[in-house]
Each structure stands twice: as C-alpha cells, then as structure tokens.
Design an enzyme around this catalytic site. Structure first.
Site, PDB file in Angstrom:
ATOM      1  N   HIS A  22      -7.506   3.966  20.317  1.00  0.00           N
ATOM      2  CA  HIS A  22      -6.592   4.978  20.875  1.00  0.00           C
ATOM      3  C   HIS A  22      -6.921   5.312  22.334  1.00  0.00           C
ATOM      4  O   HIS A  22      -6.062   5.252  23.210  1.00  0.00           O
ATOM      5  CB  HIS A  22      -6.651   6.270  20.066  1.00  0.00           C
ATOM      6  N   LYS A  57      -4.955  -0.661  11.887  1.00  0.00           N
ATOM      7  CA  LYS A  57      -6.372  -0.833  12.187  1.00  0.00           C
ATOM      8  C   LYS A  57      -7.212  -0.436  10.969  1.00  0.00           C
ATOM      9  O   LYS A  57      -6.697   0.287  10.126  1.00  0.00           O
ATOM     10  CB  LYS A  57      -6.737  -0.009  13.417  1.00  0.00           C
ATOM     11  N   GLY A  83      -0.476   4.642  -1.059  1.00  0.00           N
ATOM     12  CA  GLY A  83      -1.689   5.126  -0.370  1.00  0.00           C
ATOM     13  C   GLY A  83      -1.419   6.344   0.504  1.00  0.00           C
ATOM     14  O   GLY A  83      -0.279   6.789   0.672  1.00  0.00           O
ATOM     15  N   LYS A 105     -15.531  14.611  15.696  1.00  0.00           N
ATOM     16  CA  LYS A 105     -15.101  15.342  14.496  1.00  0.00           C
ATOM     17  C   LYS A 105     -15.891  16.647  14.465  1.00  0.00           C
ATOM     18  O   LYS A 105     -16.972  16.744  15.058  1.00  0.00           O
ATOM     19  CB  LYS A 105     -15.436  14.533  13.245  1.00  0.00           C
ATOM     20  N   GLY A 148       0.855  -1.195   0.000  1.00  0.00           N
ATOM     21  CA  GLY A 148       0.000   0.000   0.000  1.00  0.00           C
ATOM     22  C   GLY A 148       0.887   1.239   0.000  1.00  0.00           C
ATOM     23  O   GLY A 148       0.563   2.261   0.596  1.00  0.00           O
ATOM     24  N   GLY A 163       2.488   5.405  19.771  1.00  0.00           N
ATOM     25  CA  GLY A 163       3.750   5.974  19.289  1.00  0.00           C
ATOM     26  C   GLY A 163       3.845   7.463  19.577  1.00  0.00           C
ATOM     27  O   GLY A 163       4.862   8.090  19.293  1.00  0.00           O
ATOM     28  N   LYS A 164       2.791   8.050  20.123  1.00  0.00           N
ATOM     29  CA  LYS A 164       2.857   9.483  20.464  1.00  0.00           C
ATOM     30  C   LYS A 164       3.790   9.610  21.666  1.00  0.00           C
ATOM     31  O   LYS A 164       3.665   8.849  22.638  1.00  0.00           O
ATOM     32  CB  LYS A 164       1.477  10.009  20.822  1.00  0.00           C
ATOM     33  N   TYR A 200      -1.442   5.867  18.491  1.00  0.00           N
ATOM     34  CA  TYR A 200      -1.397   6.642  19.735  1.00  0.00           C
ATOM     35  C   TYR A 200      -0.295   6.135  20.664  1.00  0.00           C
ATOM     36  O   TYR A 200       0.278   6.888  21.430  1.00  0.00           O
ATOM     37  CB  TYR A 200      -2.778   6.666  20.414  1.00  0.00           C
TER      38      TYR A 200
HETATM   39  C1  BG6 Z   1      -7.002   7.871  13.249  1.00  0.00           C
HETATM   40  C2  BG6 Z   1      -8.469   7.949  12.971  1.00  0.00           C
HETATM   41  O1  BG6 Z   1      -6.702   6.625  13.785  1.00  0.00           O
HETATM   42  O2  BG6 Z   1      -6.630   8.902  14.147  1.00  0.00           O
HETATM   43  C3  BG6 Z   1      -8.810   9.311  12.414  1.00  0.00           C
HETATM   44  O3  BG6 Z   1      -8.819   6.952  12.007  1.00  0.00           O
HETATM   45  C4  BG6 Z   1      -8.294  10.410  13.308  1.00  0.00           C
HETATM   46  O4  BG6 Z   1     -10.214   9.442  12.237  1.00  0.00           O
HETATM   47  C5  BG6 Z   1      -6.830  10.188  13.623  1.00  0.00           C
HETATM   48  O5  BG6 Z   1      -8.455  11.624  12.610  1.00  0.00           O
HETATM   49  C6  BG6 Z   1      -6.347  11.202  14.630  1.00  0.00           C
HETATM   50  O6  BG6 Z   1      -4.979  11.044  14.815  1.00  0.00           O
HETATM   51  P1  BG6 Z   1      -4.069  12.258  15.312  1.00  0.00           P
HETATM   52  O7  BG6 Z   1      -2.731  11.649  15.332  1.00  0.00           O
HETATM   53  O8  BG6 Z   1      -4.251  13.360  14.324  1.00  0.00           O
HETATM   54  O9  BG6 Z   1      -4.579  12.639  16.671  1.00  0.00           O
END
Ligand code: BG6
Length: 789
Positions: free
Chosen positions: A264, A171, A32, A357, A29, A204-205, A202
């Site tokens: 997450h 995922k 992508g 969102k 991928g 990895g944050k 998350y």
């Molecule tokens: C993704 C979700 O896993 O995490 C998205 O599929 C979301 O919908 C994104 O926008 C948010 O990630 P981050 O790193 O921008 O907080």
C-alpha cells in the site's frame, strides 16, 4: 496502448454481434471474511452501475464448503447488501432481488468441478440466447491455493474464443523477492500478463486514485513546486487502532512491512514520486514511470528503519497458534522507514513511511510539506491564511478516517487553489474548531468526493472496464520486492521496541532522522544486547554494563555499529562547526574504517564537509597513490564522494623529494607544525583509532621507542609487518583530543579485546592502553564478534 486496444477490440467485436452479452463473475472464497465484508457488496455495486447498459451478469460464489453450508452463508450476505443512499427503496429492493436471483453458490474443488462450471455457463448462455463476453475469476483465497486454482481455470474453465478471461488476485503476492518471483513464474505459465489483476486495495481508495489526476490537472501550479528545492519532506502514513488479534496466523508470517509498507505505502510513494507521464490515463506510461521511480530509490539499510511491537502481540500469537509459554515473537507491528530517492527531483528529500497496529488513532494520509523560508514582519494575529507565507504550506491527500472522518484533498490556502473535477469532488463544509496538521480546516482548500465509494467497488468496476492502471503488474510487484527484501533480511533478527498500545504509547514510538539514519527519539534506559544465538529472542537479551575499561561502550552488529559511529561523528561535526566554525577530524587507515568511510560518503548529506579538516592518524611510508597508503583508502572510500575543500585535507608528508620517510626531510616535524598552526592547542575534535591484535593503535606498536610519551606530536615508527616504516600521531597528541573513538570489529579481535579489558595502563606492552584523553571523552565501538566472540 496494447491493453486498451485489446479491451476495445473485444468489446467492439462483440458489439457487432446481435446477441445480448453476458459476463460471468466467479468469486472464489465467497464465504470468507473479505468476500462477506466487501466483495459481494462490490459486485452488487457493479450490477447497479451496469445493469441496463447492455450486459447480462451471472455471479457464482464458490468455496470448499459444502453446498448447503455455503448457500446459507451466501443467502445471509446477499440479504445484507445495501444500495446507495440516494436510490429509492422500492427500486433498490427490485434490483437486489434480481441480483439475488442471478447469484448462486457452488462448491469448487476438483478439476471436474471447474469443468462442470464451464459447461454450465456455456449451457446457460446458450439457453438464454446470449453471447459470452468474458469471465472474471476473483480469487479471495490464501496464496498457497493460487497455483492449483490457476491450473484448473487454465485447463478447464477458460471461456471460448472471442471472450476474455480476467483473474483477480489478492495479496500477499509472496513473502520476499524469491517467493514473489516463483509465484509470478507459476502464474505466468497459466495466464497472460493482461489477464491478471493483482489487487492493492489502496489503489482503489478515492484519494489515492486521485493523486495522478490531481498532479496532472494542477501541472501549472505544481511544476515548479514538486521537487527538492521546495519540498521539505513527504510523509506516507497508515495508522491503525486495531491490533492483529484473530489474524496472527497470517500476521506472524508477514508483519507490518510486508502487510502494509511493501504494497500500500509503496504504491502511494511511487504515485507521489514518479515523473508525471504526459498521459496519466495510459497504464503503460504510468507503469514505465513507476518503474523508473523504483530504480531511483536508494537501497534501504538496517538503520533506515525503526521497529515496534505492541506488548500484547506475543501473547496473542501464543494463544492463537498454540505456542509454548516461552515463545516470543520478533514480528514488527509498527515500522517507521526513511526512504531517499536519488534523482534530480528528489535528492535529499526525506520520504517517511510509517504504519502500525494498536496506535492511538486510525488514519491514513500522504502529507507533502513544503519548505518555508519566509519571514513575516506583522504579528501572527495579522496573518491571513491565503496570503501569509509564514503559515505552513502543505498538500495532504487525506486517504481516510482520522478527525476529518472522510477522504479529502487539502491544499494550504497560501499555496494555490487546486483544480479538481467538479462533478466528482466538492468543497468540504466548514468544521469550526477542527485543526489538521497544525492548521484550522479553514486554512485549506479542501475537497472531498461527492459520493464516497469504497475501494473494492471502485476496483471491481475497473476490472470490468479493463482499467489496468489500478492494479499491480508483475514488473511493478517485483520492483517493490527488490526494494524491500534486503531490508527485511537485515531486520530478520531485529528485536522491535515494545509499546503498550493506544494513547499509552506516549512518545515511545516517536522517531527522528539525521542523514540517512533513523532512530527512536526517546532512548531506552538500558542497552540491550542479544546473546550469542544467531536468532535471538527477546528473552535471550541481557542488560550489559555499557562500559569497557571504565569508558562508555557501544556494541552492536557491524552494520548498526558503523551507522551509529557515523551518526556520532556527524553529530560531533555539527556541534563543532556550530561552536568553532570548523571540525578537525583525524582518521586511521586500514580495513576497519572502510565501511565507516563508505557510510559517511553515502548517508550523511547534512555533514558539514565544507568546514571539516581531515587529518591522518598514521601513514605507511609509501607514495600517496600506492594502494597500501592510508590516504589512498581515504581518497577512494570517502574523499572522492564528498566535498571537502582541498586545503582542508592534510595527508601525512611521507613522500618528499622522491624519498619515503627520510629522517632528514623532517616530515614528522612538518606535520606537527601544520597541526599546531591549524588545530587549537593541538586538540582534535575527534580522533578515530583502531586496535591491532597485538594491542597497537595508530602506528604505535608495543615497545615502540617513540610516540608513547614525551613531547613529540608526530613520530616515525617501525611496524612488525610490512610496510615497516610508518608515521604516526603520538599518544600525548591523541590524548589531547576532545573525543577519541576506538573502532574494534571482527572475531579476530576477540582475544585482544578480552585481554585489554583486564590490563591496566601499560602502553609499552599495549599501546592502546595508553589512550586516555586528558580532558576529552573516550568511547569504544565494538561489534558483537569482537566483544562477545
Ligand atoms: C490490509 C492489511 O491490506 O489493509 C490490514 O492486511 C490492514 O492489516 C488493512 O488493516 C487496512 O486497510 P484500510 O482500508 O482499513 O486502511
């Protein structure tokens, strides 16, 4: 341990060999979105970190796209790669050129393509006099492609003996427990558990990765604080300004709970809530402790959630998925969830998970707010951040974005000065005027990473170094689905609250909790109830006159109705105790209130049980321990779970001197006297009634010679069904109550509900029609089966 030992064994085994080592990374991928945005950059970052440390690399970008098109895309991506800010530009250009040379694109579709790839890697390794250490397959592809790819890797593209295989998966890992189990079983038939790396970015944050080390390095300060005695609540939040436009084909199937909360936010929750392992760098211990945390999570109920959907969403779905104009989506784009953890550490502490969102800002954080029982005598202007116990005390793992704009760990100065590794974390520079969570930044000890690193770069480096603690194991994944699936099922037909998006949302999505119950703070003006369809669409909803026999009517699905009634009873109890110091509650028996009793027993920790008096509305003339006794039902489903003082429990005296309801024992009069002695004016704070299919209520049956009027407060009556002898509060006594709630549930009640809606005041025929509180309030609670049939 086993894992770590395996990784080390492979590495040291190979170190013994003289030949230089090579790792091949195959990115599926590769053209992508995710690959272009993050993964190529992450691979380049790995190369920068590892080049010169004894490993050779080859990067194979693959996709289904033709070779020509694929090469074009990849060339552009490789051109856009960047080096860390502190690297000299000449050095950067040199390494980038090397990386470009080591990267190629190829189409990977058929089993033969996989075999050819494997052969090419072997030939290249041999040709260059290298020894293959391992292969990483990074699957950045839709999940429906996983199984075929897994089969092909397993059958045609495994590296030879002595080299490892790592397969990285993105995922979604299933849609619910069943599909996740199925996918796990299928993948498990191709790969060993230790070969699979399920990514939750998350983990990895940088700040999320720091939660356990932070808890570990600050054990001394946190040991006494990290528990229900000190923590007021925990908030785990991911707010986004973007909406789902362009991704609705994915989003429509998943929604916010599956997209963000199940993975997450749940991962973060477990890191905060788990017992701290002795060794926080042992993946096995971390996993075991995580699984224990999952086990302690209290099951979620429908009322544990509030859902929303931004208004433009359905239109976007119609456009992107070519749906007809009549299509309305029920997919939530916003969710607030209340989680409780039933263990000694966290019992009673609300964990609030929230994501959405099209909200007003983009920010993610975990906030641990501590209780504050201090009182400060000096006025606020004399408060000193580091000393005043009156300022809010909180620890915030600021995951990213928001007003601070960067990841950080914040600890209120009046808590303690935290320890963070000084090589990788530095104090945040002052930003006058910046307030976070009610405090100026200067009131916190605040640390941010010395070098910010994006989550994917960190995770790719962890994959290379075989650090499995940053990934989601099969057990962990299934435990999370076990937790979320029942809630998702129960919310499947829930209509979300619509919100305009952005700052316009105002207070529309604010929510609050009481006991185990979550609800929007701002009620909608009209009550919406769905039509009889099992999967109602918003367009099926109709506004109902929320009245029944001229009194307020609350109607909902059974679970929601019970939750609402339990919430209302609790609110009445809290009010009564606040005003009068006690709450007199009279409860009916039978099967209808069982779910209510259970709800009150489990979900209502703030219920003032110690000040509540419990009375019986009616009783069957059987011993109190008889399963048919109303008191026995109350005992089993409620009393044994809550702490009501024994002297506040008032069973009806139906069993006296080995006799049941004997007239001469004057049980009814005795109960009336007890009521008169304890309940001011005989006016209960709340009486809970039901309605029989013949229109009876309490144990007052049609044509009853006693209890429908007159002076008597408590009467003996006769039921047409066994056991025939009954004791009951009379209608005049019931009508003295401050509030009467009538609970009517089930399709069997449909006919009588319809009939009673039309009849006038005729208690002789329909005793329920005589329920009309003198000065109190009557509220009907009917489920849709009883009300709509
Ligand atoms: C993704 C979700 O896993 O995490 C998205 O599929 C979301 O919908 C994104 O926008 C948010 O990630 P981050 O790193 O921008 O907080």
């Amino acid at each position: 341990m086993l894992m770590a030992a395996m990784c080390v064994a492979l590495l040291s085994g190979l170190q013994a060999q003289d030949l230089p080592r090579q790792v091949s990374i195959i990115l599926l991928g590769a053209t992508g979105d995710l690959a272009r945005k993050y993964l190529w950059q992450g691979l380049f970052h790995l190369y920068l970190e590892e080049v010169g440390k004894g490993h050779h690399f080859r990067f194979h970008g693959t996709a289904l796209t033709s070779t020509e098109q694929g090469q074009e895309v990849i060339a552009k991506v490789l051109e856009s790669l960047s080096c860390p800010g502190d690297m000299a530009s000449g050095h950067c250009a040199e390494l980038k050129a090397q990386f470009q040379q080591l990267s190629e694109y190829r189409r990977l579709k058929t089993p033969e393509d996989y075999l050819a790839l494997s052969k090419d890697i072997e030939a290249q390794v041999e040709h260059e006099g290298l020894r293959e250490t391992g292969r990483i397959f990074y699957l950045s592809v839709p999940p429906f492609a996983y199984v075929d790819i897994a089969r092909n890797i397993n059958s045609s593209c495994r590296p030879g003996p002595g080299a490892w295989l790592r397969v990285v998966l993105e995922k979604p890992f299933g849609h619910d427990l069943h599909s996740a189990q199925q996918l796990a079983t299928e993948l498990g038939s191709f790969f060993q558990e230790e070969e699979m790396y399920r990514v939750d970015h998350y983990l990895g944050k940088q700040v999320v990765a720091q939660i356990l080390p932070f808890r570990d390095q600050n054990r001394a300060a946190l040991d006494g604080l990290w528990n229900r005695h000190h923590v007021e609540r925990v908030e785990i939040v991911m707010k986004e300004t973007l909406d789902a436009e362009g991704r609705t084909s994915f989003y429509e199937e998943y929604g916010v709970i599956r997209d963000v909360l199940q993975n997450h936010l749940t991962e973060v929750l477990t890191l905060v809530a788990m017992e701290l392992p002795v060794n926080v760098s042992s993946p096995e211990s971390v996993l075991q402790h995580k699984l224990q945390a999952f086990q302690a999570l209290r099951s979620l109920q429908r009322h544990s959630a509030v859902l929303g959907q931004y208004q433009a969403y359905s239109g976007q779905v119609r456009r992107e998925l070519q749906k007809p104009d009549s299509f309305h989506s029920l997919t939530p784009t916003f969710a607030g969830i209340l989680v409780h953890i039933d263990n000694l550490r966290w019992e009673g502490v609300p964990f609030i998970l929230m994501s959405g969102k099209a909200l007003d800002e983009r920010v993610s954080y975990v906030r641990i707010l501590f209780k504050n029982q201090a009182f400060c005598v000096q006025s606020e202007k004399h408060w000193v951040a580091a000393q005043s116990r009156c300022l809010p005390r909180q620890i915030i793992f600021y995951i990213g974005h928001g007003e601070l704009g960067s990841p950080a760990v914040l600890v209120s100065r009046n808590l303690f000065q935290p320890a963070l590794p000084s090589a990788s974390w530095k104090e945040v520079e002052g930003r006058p005027g910046l307030h976070l969570f009610g405090l100026p930044l200067s009131d916190y000890y605040a640390y941010s990473p010395v070098r910010e690193q994006d989550a994917y770069s960190l995770l790719i480096s962890h994959i290379f170094h075989c650090r499995k603690d940053s990934f989601v194991t099969t057990e962990n994944l299934l435990a999370s689905w076990v937790f979320w699936t029942p809630l998702l099922d129960s919310l499947a037909h829930e209509v979300p609250r619509f919100y305009p998006g952005g700052a316009e949302n105002g207070q529309l999505l604010d929510f609050e909790f009481s006991g185990g119950h979550l609800s929007f703070s701002q009620p909608l003006l009209e009550q919406l109830v769905p039509g009889p369809d099992s999967a109602p669409l918003p367009s099926d909803f109709q506004v109902l006159r929320a009245k029944y026999r001229e009194s307020p009517l609350i109607s909902a699905w059974p679970e929601e109705l019970i939750a609402r009634l339990a919430g209302d009873i609790e609110a009445a109890a809290v009010r009564a105790v606040r005003r009068f110091g006690k709450f007199h509650l009279a409860l009916s028996g039978g099967s209808s209130p069982v779910a209510l009793f259970q709800q009150l027993a489990t979900g209502h920790y703030s219920f003032p049980w110690a000040h509540t008096h419990l009375w019986l509305v009616d009783e069957r003339c059987v011993p109190l321990w008889d399963p048919e006794s109303n008191f026995q039902g109350l005992q089993t489903h409620l009393l044994q779970h809550v702490r009501v003082p024994h002297y506040n429990v008032h069973p009806m005296p139906v069993h006296w001197r080995q006799r049941l309801c004997a007239e001469e024992d004057q049980g009814a009069q005795a109960y009336a006297e007890e009521i008169s002695a304890l309940v001011t004016n005989g006016s209960f704070d709340l009486v809970l009634l039901g309605m029989g299919t013949d229109g009876h209520t309490a144990s007052l049956f049609p044509q009853s010679p006693a209890g429908l009027d007159g002076e008597q407060l408590v009467v003996l009556t006769t039921s047409p069904s066994s056991p025939h002898r009954r004791m009951s509060l009379s209608l005049p006594l019931i009508n003295r109550a401050r509030k009467v709630a009538v609970l009517v549930m089930g399709r069997m009640k449909r006919e009588i509900a319809m009939l009673v809606s039309r009849v006038g005041h005729d208690p002789k025929k329909w005793p329920i029609s005589g329920v009309l509180p003198d000065s109190g309030q009557l509220v009907w609670y009917m489920d849709y089966d009883a009300f709509l049939g």
